[in-house]
Motif scaffolding. Structure first.
Motif, PDB file in Angstrom:
ATOM      1  N   LEU A 230      44.205  46.888  63.203  1.00  0.00           N
ATOM      2  CA  LEU A 230      43.370  47.651  64.115  1.00  0.00           C
ATOM      3  C   LEU A 230      42.061  48.088  63.485  1.00  0.00           C
ATOM      4  N   ASP A 231      41.988  48.044  62.154  1.00  0.00           N
ATOM      5  CA  ASP A 231      40.774  48.486  61.477  1.00  0.00           C
ATOM      6  C   ASP A 231      39.777  47.353  61.266  1.00  0.00           C
ATOM      7  N   GLN A 232      40.109  46.171  61.743  1.00  0.00           N
ATOM      8  CA  GLN A 232      39.213  45.028  61.587  1.00  0.00           C
ATOM      9  C   GLN A 232      38.961  44.393  62.949  1.00  0.00           C
ATOM     10  N   PRO A 233      37.740  43.898  63.154  1.00  0.00           N
ATOM     11  CA  PRO A 233      37.466  43.247  64.449  1.00  0.00           C
ATOM     12  C   PRO A 233      38.238  41.942  64.576  1.00  0.00           C
ATOM     13  N   LYS A 234      38.489  41.583  65.815  1.00  0.00           N
ATOM     14  CA  LYS A 234      39.189  40.319  66.062  1.00  0.00           C
ATOM     15  C   LYS A 234      38.265  39.164  65.712  1.00  0.00           C
ATOM     16  N   PRO A 235      38.837  38.062  65.277  1.00  0.00           N
ATOM     17  CA  PRO A 235      37.981  36.905  64.988  1.00  0.00           C
ATOM     18  C   PRO A 235      37.386  36.354  66.284  1.00  0.00           C
ATOM     19  N   MET A 236      36.200  35.786  66.175  1.00  0.00           N
ATOM     20  CA  MET A 236      35.515  35.227  67.335  1.00  0.00           C
ATOM     21  C   MET A 236      36.313  34.035  67.880  1.00  0.00           C
ATOM     22  N   ARG A 237      36.471  34.014  69.198  1.00  0.00           N
ATOM     23  CA  ARG A 237      37.122  32.876  69.840  1.00  0.00           C
ATOM     24  C   ARG A 237      36.069  32.025  70.508  1.00  0.00           C
ATOM     25  N   ARG A 238      36.239  30.765  70.454  1.00  0.00           N
ATOM     26  CA  ARG A 238      35.296  29.868  71.133  1.00  0.00           C
ATOM     27  C   ARG A 238      35.639  29.830  72.609  1.00  0.00           C
ATOM     28  N   ARG A 239      34.607  29.927  73.406  1.00  0.00           N
ATOM     29  CA  ARG A 239      34.795  29.894  74.857  1.00  0.00           C
ATOM     30  C   ARG A 239      34.097  28.665  75.405  1.00  0.00           C
ATOM     31  N   LEU A 240      34.695  28.149  76.458  1.00  0.00           N
ATOM     32  CA  LEU A 240      34.109  26.975  77.092  1.00  0.00           C
ATOM     33  C   LEU A 240      32.961  27.370  78.013  1.00  0.00           C
TER      34      LEU A 240
END
Length: 194
Positions: A25-35
């Protein structure tokens, strides 16, 4: 028999062969690629409000009139090979229709955003009015209780009137007519002072 017992012990203790990764919870989520491309709805709403404000000004009408007049004059008086929209001005009609088809939804979007802001402001005003009414009712009750309390308190005028009544009663009771209170004695020597 031994492997079955190991499996049971792992199941009971919570250990598994492959631990699941935990989301921190103390770290941002990794970026997901979106179509599909993403956009900020608030930024788009602010942009639509700016356009709607511009469309509702006299400046827009002046600029639109200038563009239409220049368009018509160019396509009427320019040399034949430089004209891009001849007399029925079909391309101009298409551009004006396109502008209108985009302007109407943008204006509606801006109005919806304004309605949302008005609704929030109305709700805040309603809550403020409720607090004001509650405060007024509380103060009214307090003032009423103070009035009731003051009704039971002896005021200076009431005490003075009661004392005057007592003086009158005492004067009426003395058969010899002597003055009862020393402050009411005549100025001079009394027979008692000798």
């Amino acid at each position: 028999m031994a492997p079955e017992r190991e499996t049971r012990e792992r199941a009971v203790s919570g250990a598994t062969a492959a631990p699941r990764p935990r989301n921190r919870l103390d770290q941002p989520k990794p970026m997901r690629r979106r179509l599909l491309p993403e956009w900020d709805p608030e930024a788009f709403g602010r942009f639509s409000e700016r356009i709607a404000r511009f469309l509702g000004t006299g400046r827009f009408i002046v600029w639109m009139t200038v563009v239409v007049v220049v368009w018509v004059l160019w396509n009427v008086f320019a040399p034949g090979d430089l004209r891009f929209d001849n007399y029925p001005f079909i391309f101009l009609t298409l551009m004006l229709s396109l502008q209108a088809s985009y302007a109407a939804p943008l204006i509606l979007l801006a109005q919806n955003r304004q309605d949302d802001r008005d609704r929030v402001n109305l709700e805040q005003d309603r809550k403020q009015n409720e607090r004001s009414i509650a405060d007024t009712e509380y103060l009214t009750r307090e003032i009423a209780s103070l009035r009731v309390g003051l009704g039971e308190v002896a005021t200076r005028d009431w005490i003075r009137s009661e004392l005057q009544d007592l003086i009158r009663e005492l004067e009426e009771r003395r058969p010899d007519g002597r003055v009862v209170f020393p402050s009411e004695r005549p100025r001079g020597r009394d027979a008692d002072d000798l």
